[in-house]
Write an enzyme that holds these catalytic residues in place. Structure first.
Site, PDB file in Angstrom:
ATOM      1  N   SER A   1       0.828  -1.199   0.000  1.00 27.55           N
ATOM      2  CA  SER A   1       0.000   0.000   0.000  1.00 27.55           C
ATOM      3  C   SER A   1       0.861   1.247   0.000  1.00 27.55           C
ATOM      4  O   SER A   1       1.984   1.237   0.485  1.00 27.55           O
ATOM      5  CB  SER A   1      -0.882   0.000   1.248  1.00 27.55           C
ATOM      6  N   LYS A   2       0.279   2.312  -0.531  1.00 23.31           N
ATOM      7  CA  LYS A   2       1.070   3.519  -0.757  1.00 23.31           C
ATOM      8  C   LYS A   2       1.574   4.183   0.524  1.00 23.31           C
ATOM      9  O   LYS A   2       2.532   4.933   0.488  1.00 23.31           O
ATOM     10  CB  LYS A   2       0.292   4.518  -1.603  1.00 23.31           C
ATOM     11  N   ARG A   3       0.907   3.908   1.633  1.00 23.31           N
ATOM     12  CA  ARG A   3       1.374   4.516   2.869  1.00 23.31           C
ATOM     13  C   ARG A   3       2.673   3.896   3.354  1.00 23.31           C
ATOM     14  O   ARG A   3       3.431   4.508   4.105  1.00 23.31           O
ATOM     15  CB  ARG A   3       0.339   4.340   3.971  1.00 23.31           C
ATOM     16  N   LYS A   4       2.893   2.653   2.975  1.00 23.75           N
ATOM     17  CA  LYS A   4       4.038   1.941   3.523  1.00 23.75           C
ATOM     18  C   LYS A   4       5.120   1.631   2.503  1.00 23.75           C
ATOM     19  O   LYS A   4       6.204   1.180   2.860  1.00 23.75           O
ATOM     20  CB  LYS A   4       3.555   0.640   4.171  1.00 23.75           C
TER      21      LYS A   4
END
Length: 533
Positions: free
Chosen positions: A278-281
RNA sequence: GGCCCCAUAGUCUAGCGGUUAGGACGUCGGCCUCUCACGCCGAAAACGCGGGUUCAAGUCCCGCUGGGGUCACCA
């Protein structure tokens, strides 16, 4: 309408070893990648596309690109274009698609709505599907009630048992409805997954899936099955997250009287904490990898390493070589963590063996293009007096990730602590993801950043400096929002996240008696690409 | 939580009943060298746990544990 209460089990495939996949299927190989144009081109799309492509080429088949833009609220043409561009960049050319056509078009689902309506109607006529008039509110209430009873939260099937008269009445009254599949209530659905063997799921646990939404658009499930059949897709190779809904798809094929394709589910790419990537991680946009200086062939090679073992301890190979040796026994169903460090190493291998001329060509296609430099020159021109100052002044425009070591303390405004700043930077990035999804312009960015401050109680004065330092590595730079535009969406967000992360893990060195280290804001060191992380 | 999937070092993987458990990233040490990098050499580091089956189990079976996915008129 009457609900068919099938009690017979549904079994697909056989117990042959995964090695024989596609096994008994004698149809010519036709596979597809079916991205939904609702965001940035995703690394997971490239990953799945890669394995589809390789399998197709191995067997002399076709690789199809189909755009699944059935979510009218989220799909955009800009996203579709970005996905096509990114897949071309990485070197996976499709044989049929929305841009190049093909014998089974159109390849954009929004242009096929009549087909889905006709097919869902046929299912209703057969009694395999039914109209559901339940409101979102009723659905929600029913879900809650079922949860309270300890049951699964699915649809309670109220409308499945409506009489013909009731249905006609609701229709005549002009009530909105969706069409749902009437799943068998008992028995089980079994299918053969090319990587895992037989998978059995109890029909009673499967919901009466919505096939046609009240806006007349199909859901993924309907559109996907109808198109795969009409486009003569022989093998469905997709991500693991679809395993659970495969029985719905199989029941749909059966309801239509069609032969289902063979199924194989690839493992999901993982964040370092093993959750779905995911883009947050982890950076997930293919554009990030392009802008951060990765070669498409290296990224592709790396992606193939996520599950595929070439043999003979070989890790560096071309697409053509992979096709040469490919078969599914060399693919594992494990859950691979996407490791940027190893990707960087692999990219280095490609870079080191290039001739200087080739590398120069690559650099010119990257950030040393006239087009890109022409974006920077207006921003830097008035800030320098000699040509020799240009490259040092523009260095952060020409690098990927920044290293915040040594300048972390300068990111923290007066009267704020590192955690607050980290949180703000991280929240701001999320905010930008939502607010500036399309149209990464300086006006949109400025508005979003100001709105963010308003919302969170940060003063623009105190927040804009940490943003600037996160994005450029310096306290002095060209106008912030124009700089963010030039650097680009993906690199900008990545730097914001990296800075937030650096703040989070930063333990302030407060050696008593030591004079405060000169803030890196005065004479900034040239930004260095951050090899790790 | 129900259902489903997965399980060899921190990470990617090889192994398909008998191996000193192999390779790669990363880490550490050394060599090379005007520095750095590359390259080369070396080191530490793994079969989640418990039951079976078998002369023999990382490999087959079962259970547990752990991780993940999924439970939308999103895909």
């Amino acid at each position: 309408m009457t609900a068919p209460a099938s009690t017979s089990d549904t079994t697909l495939g056989n117990n042959s070893h995964a090695a024989r996949w596609p096994g008994r299927d004698r149809r010519p190989v036709r596979v597809r990648i079916a991205p939904s144009p609702t965001g940035d081109p995703h690394v997971g799309t490239a990953y799945i596309a890669l394995f589809n492509y390789v399998f197709a080429k191995k067997h002399g088949g076709q690789f199809i690109l189909r755009i699944e833009d059935t979510d009218q609220t989220r799909s955009t043409l800009a996203s579709e274009e970005a996905i096509l561009r990114a897949l071309r960049w990485i070197g996976l050319q499709w044989d049929e698609g929305p841009d190049c056509g093909g014998p089974f078009g159109p390849y954009r689902q929004s242009e096929r709505t009549a087909i889905y309506q006709q097919h869902s109607q046929a299912l209703v006529d057969k009694g395999a599907a039914y109209r559901c008039f339940c409101s979102a509110e009723r659905l929600e209430a029913s879900r809650r009630a079922r949860m309270a009873e300890g049951k699964s939260p699915g649809y309670d099937r109220l409308c499945r048992y409506l009489t013909k008269e009731e249905v006609s009445a609701r229709l005549a009254a002009g009530d909105k409805y969706v069409i749902r599949l009437a799943m068998p209530l008992t028995g089980e659905t079994r299918f053969f997954d090319g990587l895992r063997g037989d998978i059995v799921i109890d029909n009673a646990t499967i919901d009466d899936q919505v096939l046609l939404k009240s806006d007349g658009f199909p859901t993924y499930h309907l559109a996907n099955v109808v198109d795969d059949h009409l486009m003569q897709v022989s093998h469905v190779i997709r991500a693991e997250e679809w395993i659970i809904s495969t029985p719905k798809h199989i029941q749909l094929y059966l309801a239509f009287g069609w032969e289902p394709p063979a199924f194989l589910h690839m493992p999901l790419l993982r964040n370092p904490d093993r959750s779905k990537i995911s883009k947050r991680k982890n950076p997930v946009s293919l554009d990030y990898y392009r802008d951060a200086g990765f070669f498409p062939e290296a990224l592709l090679n790396f992606l193939s390493l996520m599950g595929f073992a070439f043999g003979g301890d070989r890790e560096k190979f071309t697409l053509a070589e992979m096709i040469e040796v490919f078969d599914w026994t060399k693919v594992s169903a494990g859950e691979p963590v996407f490791d940027l460090q190893k990707l960087t190493w692999l990219n280095g291998l490609y870079l080191h063996e290039m001739t200087p001329e080739t590398l120069l060509t690559r650099l010119r296609a990257w950030r040393l293009s006239d087009e890109y430099l022409l974006k920077l020159i207006p921003l830097e021109k008035e800030r320098i007096e000699r040509m020799d100052q240009f490259i040092p002044a523009a260095s952060f425009f020409l690098t990927g990730d920044l290293d915040y070591t040594g300048i972390i303390s300068s990111l923290i405004p007066k009267n704020r602590d590192q955690l607050q700043t980290s949180q703000a930077l991280s929240d701001l990035t999320d905010f930008l993801e939502e607010q500036v999804r399309h149209g990464w312009t300086h006006e949109a960015l400025e508005k979003a950043c100001r709105d963010f401050c308003e919302k969170t109680g940060w003063k623009t004065k105190e927040l804009f400096m940490p943003i600037r330092i996160a994005v450029t590595g310096r306290a002095a730079s060209p106008p912030l929002f124009e700089t963010m535009v030039a650097i680009g969406k993906d690199l900008t967000r990545r730097r914001l996240r990296l800075a937030a992360q650096a703040l989070l893990t930063y333990s302030a060195p407060v050696p008593a008696g030591t004079p405060a280290a000169a803030p890196a804001t005065k004479s900034p060191p040239p930004a260095k690409p951050n090899k790790s992380s």
